[in-house]
Design a protein around this motif. Structure first.
Motif, PDB file in Angstrom:
ATOM      1  N   GLY A   1     -13.758  45.750 -38.806  1.00  0.00           N
ATOM      2  CA  GLY A   1     -14.449  45.766 -40.091  1.00  0.00           C
ATOM      3  C   GLY A   1     -15.076  44.418 -40.387  1.00  0.00           C
ATOM      4  O   GLY A   1     -15.300  43.604 -39.476  1.00  0.00           O
ATOM      5  N   GLU A   2     -15.319  44.194 -41.663  1.00  0.00           N
ATOM      6  CA  GLU A   2     -16.053  42.988 -42.073  1.00  0.00           C
ATOM      7  C   GLU A   2     -15.096  41.867 -42.467  1.00  0.00           C
ATOM      8  O   GLU A   2     -15.044  40.832 -41.806  1.00  0.00           O
ATOM      9  CB  GLU A   2     -16.967  43.385 -43.231  1.00  0.00           C
ATOM     10  CG  GLU A   2     -17.783  42.278 -43.821  1.00  0.00           C
ATOM     11  CD  GLU A   2     -18.677  42.811 -44.941  1.00  0.00           C
ATOM     12  OE1 GLU A   2     -19.289  43.890 -44.776  1.00  0.00           O
ATOM     13  OE2 GLU A   2     -18.760  42.150 -45.989  1.00  0.00           O
ATOM     14  N   ALA A   3     -14.351  42.084 -43.519  1.00  0.00           N
ATOM     15  CA  ALA A   3     -13.459  41.050 -44.040  1.00  0.00           C
ATOM     16  C   ALA A   3     -12.468  41.711 -44.985  1.00  0.00           C
ATOM     17  O   ALA A   3     -12.754  42.779 -45.530  1.00  0.00           O
ATOM     18  CB  ALA A   3     -14.271  39.997 -44.804  1.00  0.00           C
TER      19      ALA A   3
ATOM     20  N   LEU B   1     -10.897  55.233 -43.849  1.00  0.00           N
ATOM     21  CA  LEU B   1     -10.812  54.968 -42.408  1.00  0.00           C
ATOM     22  C   LEU B   1      -9.611  55.696 -41.794  1.00  0.00           C
ATOM     23  O   LEU B   1      -9.712  56.268 -40.706  1.00  0.00           O
ATOM     24  CB  LEU B   1     -10.707  53.454 -42.144  1.00  0.00           C
ATOM     25  CG  LEU B   1     -10.543  53.064 -40.675  1.00  0.00           C
ATOM     26  CD1 LEU B   1     -11.743  53.516 -39.832  1.00  0.00           C
ATOM     27  CD2 LEU B   1     -10.328  51.555 -40.525  1.00  0.00           C
ATOM     28  N   THR B   2      -8.494  55.697 -42.497  1.00  0.00           N
ATOM     29  CA  THR B   2      -7.308  56.408 -41.997  1.00  0.00           C
ATOM     30  C   THR B   2      -7.612  57.894 -41.811  1.00  0.00           C
ATOM     31  O   THR B   2      -7.249  58.500 -40.801  1.00  0.00           O
ATOM     32  CB  THR B   2      -6.118  56.200 -42.956  1.00  0.00           C
ATOM     33  OG1 THR B   2      -5.878  54.793 -43.058  1.00  0.00           O
ATOM     34  CG2 THR B   2      -4.866  56.893 -42.456  1.00  0.00           C
ATOM     35  N   LYS B   3      -8.323  58.486 -42.773  1.00  0.00           N
ATOM     36  CA  LYS B   3      -8.707  59.908 -42.652  1.00  0.00           C
ATOM     37  C   LYS B   3      -9.601  60.121 -41.445  1.00  0.00           C
ATOM     38  O   LYS B   3      -9.493  61.134 -40.746  1.00  0.00           O
ATOM     39  CB  LYS B   3      -9.532  60.335 -43.888  1.00  0.00           C
ATOM     40  CG  LYS B   3      -8.749  60.743 -45.081  1.00  0.00           C
ATOM     41  CD  LYS B   3      -9.730  61.332 -46.080  1.00  0.00           C
ATOM     42  CE  LYS B   3      -9.087  61.508 -47.431  1.00  0.00           C
ATOM     43  NZ  LYS B   3     -10.067  62.015 -48.416  1.00  0.00           N
TER      44      LYS B   3
ATOM     45  N   ILE C   1     -14.650  49.884 -28.372  1.00  0.00           N
ATOM     46  CA  ILE C   1     -14.669  49.128 -29.629  1.00  0.00           C
ATOM     47  C   ILE C   1     -15.544  49.901 -30.605  1.00  0.00           C
ATOM     48  O   ILE C   1     -16.628  50.355 -30.237  1.00  0.00           O
ATOM     49  CB  ILE C   1     -15.281  47.723 -29.419  1.00  0.00           C
ATOM     50  CG1 ILE C   1     -14.431  46.908 -28.440  1.00  0.00           C
ATOM     51  CG2 ILE C   1     -15.448  46.982 -30.743  1.00  0.00           C
ATOM     52  CD1 ILE C   1     -15.118  45.626 -27.943  1.00  0.00           C
ATOM     53  N   CYS C   2     -15.083  50.047 -31.840  1.00  0.00           N
ATOM     54  CA  CYS C   2     -15.904  50.680 -32.874  1.00  0.00           C
ATOM     55  C   CYS C   2     -16.135  49.668 -33.985  1.00  0.00           C
ATOM     56  O   CYS C   2     -15.187  49.258 -34.666  1.00  0.00           O
ATOM     57  CB  CYS C   2     -15.232  51.936 -33.419  1.00  0.00           C
ATOM     58  SG  CYS C   2     -16.231  52.767 -34.666  1.00  0.00           S
ATOM     59  N   CYS C   3     -17.382  49.241 -34.145  1.00  0.00           N
ATOM     60  CA  CYS C   3     -17.731  48.282 -35.199  1.00  0.00           C
ATOM     61  C   CYS C   3     -18.101  49.033 -36.462  1.00  0.00           C
ATOM     62  O   CYS C   3     -18.960  49.916 -36.450  1.00  0.00           O
ATOM     63  CB  CYS C   3     -18.917  47.422 -34.767  1.00  0.00           C
ATOM     64  SG  CYS C   3     -18.467  46.168 -33.576  1.00  0.00           S
ATOM     65  N   LEU C   4     -17.462  48.654 -37.569  1.00  0.00           N
ATOM     66  CA  LEU C   4     -17.676  49.298 -38.855  1.00  0.00           C
ATOM     67  C   LEU C   4     -18.599  48.414 -39.687  1.00  0.00           C
ATOM     68  O   LEU C   4     -18.179  47.370 -40.193  1.00  0.00           O
ATOM     69  CB  LEU C   4     -16.335  49.491 -39.570  1.00  0.00           C
ATOM     70  CG  LEU C   4     -15.273  50.254 -38.765  1.00  0.00           C
ATOM     71  CD1 LEU C   4     -13.886  50.110 -39.402  1.00  0.00           C
ATOM     72  CD2 LEU C   4     -15.657  51.733 -38.652  1.00  0.00           C
TER      73      LEU C   4
ATOM     74  N   VAL D   1     -21.386  51.506 -32.768  1.00  0.00           N
ATOM     75  CA  VAL D   1     -21.681  50.999 -34.117  1.00  0.00           C
ATOM     76  C   VAL D   1     -21.676  52.172 -35.086  1.00  0.00           C
ATOM     77  O   VAL D   1     -22.305  53.195 -34.813  1.00  0.00           O
ATOM     78  CB  VAL D   1     -23.073  50.330 -34.146  1.00  0.00           C
ATOM     79  CG1 VAL D   1     -23.514  50.028 -35.568  1.00  0.00           C
ATOM     80  CG2 VAL D   1     -23.090  49.064 -33.289  1.00  0.00           C
ATOM     81  N   THR D   2     -20.987  52.022 -36.197  1.00  0.00           N
ATOM     82  CA  THR D   2     -21.101  53.056 -37.235  1.00  0.00           C
ATOM     83  C   THR D   2     -21.077  52.409 -38.611  1.00  0.00           C
ATOM     84  O   THR D   2     -20.946  51.198 -38.748  1.00  0.00           O
ATOM     85  CB  THR D   2     -20.030  54.156 -37.083  1.00  0.00           C
ATOM     86  OG1 THR D   2     -20.420  55.280 -37.908  1.00  0.00           O
ATOM     87  CG2 THR D   2     -18.635  53.694 -37.511  1.00  0.00           C
ATOM     88  N   TYR D   3     -21.241  53.247 -39.628  1.00  0.00           N
ATOM     89  CA  TYR D   3     -21.228  52.758 -41.003  1.00  0.00           C
ATOM     90  C   TYR D   3     -19.867  52.223 -41.370  1.00  0.00           C
ATOM     91  O   TYR D   3     -18.836  52.689 -40.864  1.00  0.00           O
ATOM     92  CB  TYR D   3     -21.593  53.891 -41.967  1.00  0.00           C
ATOM     93  CG  TYR D   3     -23.018  54.339 -41.836  1.00  0.00           C
ATOM     94  CD1 TYR D   3     -24.050  53.556 -42.348  1.00  0.00           C
ATOM     95  CD2 TYR D   3     -23.348  55.523 -41.191  1.00  0.00           C
ATOM     96  CE1 TYR D   3     -25.371  53.951 -42.220  1.00  0.00           C
ATOM     97  CE2 TYR D   3     -24.665  55.934 -41.058  1.00  0.00           C
ATOM     98  CZ  TYR D   3     -25.672  55.136 -41.572  1.00  0.00           C
ATOM     99  OH  TYR D   3     -26.968  55.524 -41.438  1.00  0.00           O
ATOM    100  N   HIS D   4     -19.874  51.299 -42.288  1.00  0.00           N
ATOM    101  CA  HIS D   4     -18.620  50.828 -42.865  1.00  0.00           C
ATOM    102  C   HIS D   4     -18.103  51.896 -43.833  1.00  0.00           C
ATOM    103  O   HIS D   4     -18.887  52.476 -44.582  1.00  0.00           O
ATOM    104  CB  HIS D   4     -18.884  49.516 -43.618  1.00  0.00           C
ATOM    105  CG  HIS D   4     -17.628  48.811 -43.990  1.00  0.00           C
ATOM    106  ND1 HIS D   4     -16.794  49.268 -44.973  1.00  0.00           N
ATOM    107  CD2 HIS D   4     -17.048  47.706 -43.469  1.00  0.00           C
ATOM    108  CE1 HIS D   4     -15.748  48.448 -45.053  1.00  0.00           C
ATOM    109  NE2 HIS D   4     -15.885  47.495 -44.157  1.00  0.00           N
ATOM    110  N   PRO D   5     -16.789  52.165 -43.813  1.00  0.00           N
ATOM    111  CA  PRO D   5     -16.301  53.206 -44.737  1.00  0.00           C
ATOM    112  C   PRO D   5     -16.617  52.909 -46.208  1.00  0.00           C
ATOM    113  O   PRO D   5     -16.778  53.854 -46.991  1.00  0.00           O
ATOM    114  CB  PRO D   5     -14.784  53.251 -44.496  1.00  0.00           C
ATOM    115  CG  PRO D   5     -14.471  52.226 -43.475  1.00  0.00           C
ATOM    116  CD  PRO D   5     -15.735  51.681 -42.918  1.00  0.00           C
ATOM    117  N   ALA D   6     -16.734  51.648 -46.583  1.00  0.00           N
ATOM    118  CA  ALA D   6     -17.119  51.346 -47.976  1.00  0.00           C
ATOM    119  C   ALA D   6     -18.532  51.847 -48.261  1.00  0.00           C
ATOM    120  O   ALA D   6     -18.835  52.276 -49.381  1.00  0.00           O
ATOM    121  CB  ALA D   6     -17.015  49.849 -48.264  1.00  0.00           C
ATOM    122  N   ALA D   7     -19.392  51.822 -47.228  1.00  0.00           N
ATOM    123  CA  ALA D   7     -20.749  52.364 -47.394  1.00  0.00           C
ATOM    124  C   ALA D   7     -20.683  53.883 -47.588  1.00  0.00           C
ATOM    125  O   ALA D   7     -21.467  54.459 -48.343  1.00  0.00           O
ATOM    126  CB  ALA D   7     -21.621  52.012 -46.198  1.00  0.00           C
TER     127      ALA D   7
END
Ligand code: URA
Ligand code: URA
Length: 278
Positions: free
Chosen positions: A134-136, A156-158, A210-213, A245-251
């Motif tokens: 994730g980011e931070a 993310l857990t879901k 690796i999955c980047c959020l 690469v995928t969306y951040h769950p907050a997005a």
């Protein structure tokens, strides 16, 4: 009247929340990639299961009560501060990743080291096949010392569970280990000082995928300045490891329409984990 009571939630807001919960139900709960039997060592799904899992949702979801959904970030009740409590051991498995945590957890290389409550190293299996970045840390993570435990983390857990895995089967960390004040974007100098920690974590965990959020982790590991939408949907590698690469769950919490693409991306992650040729 208590401004937080249910009576104050507008019908539009209620409708929006129900719609969002139904989206999650269809995309991340109703469509398990495989039936999770023994999830600690998931078998490669057979063709029929993969086919079944790939069937697109047929329009309208079953009328069904939505599961309790992740709260909006602004609805999260701040828990009593427990800053003196030591973070619980988070990394299971090899000694070396835990040793690395101990080496760096007092870091004050950048300003964030002086404002954080907790250094958030990461959590999960030290020998995980899938590593999420994730980011931070946000407020919840900074308070608890654990990544992705707030609203975005619950989503993310879901997502991980919809992939037929459990949170504890993977490794989850962030590009920055300390919370930027008010969740502002990471500064280039913060990325520069923290990124070597992420790279060492990847080397130690040695995941299969690796999955980047979100944008920041993706740009850092891919050495790119492209937008998230330009990076996702492409095949990437980091040091020879496939990187999705995928969306951040907050997005996704802000824009539910990203969920469909995210489901496609995490199916790719799952296939790479299963060793399926893309
Ligand atoms: N957002 C992130 O990028 N990381 C977390 O740990 C929590 C929220
Ligand atoms: N833009 C970003 O930077 N990240 C996302 O996840 C979505 C849009």
């Amino acid at each position: 009247m208590d401004p937080t009571s249910d009576a104050q939630v507008s019908p539009q807001e209620t409708l929006r929340q129900v719609r969002r919960a139904l989206e999650d139900l269809v995309l991340f709960e109703g469509r398990q990639f495989i039936a999770p039997a023994d999830m600690s060592h998931p078998a490669a799904p057979d063709e029929a299961q993969v086919e079944a899992a790939q069937v697109e949702p047929s329009g309208e979801p079953e009328p069904q009560m939505p599961e309790p959904m992740a709260a909006e970030p602004d609805q999260i009740q701040a828990e009593p501060q427990m800053m003196e409590a030591p973070p619980t051991p988070q990394v299971s498995g090899t000694e070396s990743l835990e040793g690395f945590r101990q080496q760096i957890c007092e870091c004050t290389k950048c300003e964030l080291g002086h404002t954080r409550n907790h250094f958030v190293f990461g959590a999960g299996r030290a020998d995980a096949d899938i590593l999420f970045v994730g980011e931070a840390p946000g407020a919840d993570e900074d308070r608890q010392g654990e990544p992705f435990v707030g609203a975005a983390g619950q989503l993310l857990t879901k997502i991980i569970e919809a992939m037929g895995l459990r949170r504890e089967d993977v490794f989850i960390c962030n590009l920055l280990k300390c919370r930027p004040p008010n969740n502002r974007d990471p500064l280039p100098e913060e990325v520069a000082s923290c990124e070597p920690y992420l790279k060492e974590q990847i080397r130690l965990v040695a995941p299969k995928v690796i999955c980047c959020l979100g944008k920041f982790a993706s740009q850092a590991l891919l050495r790119s300045d492209l937008s998230l939408s330009r990076m996702r949907g492409q095949q990437h590698t980091y040091e020879g490891i496939p990187l999705v690469v995928t969306y951040h769950p907050a997005a996704l919490l802000r824009n539910a329409s990203y969920k469909r693409d995210t489901w496609e991306d995490v199916k790719t992650v799952r296939r790479l984990f299963d060793g399926v040729e893309l």
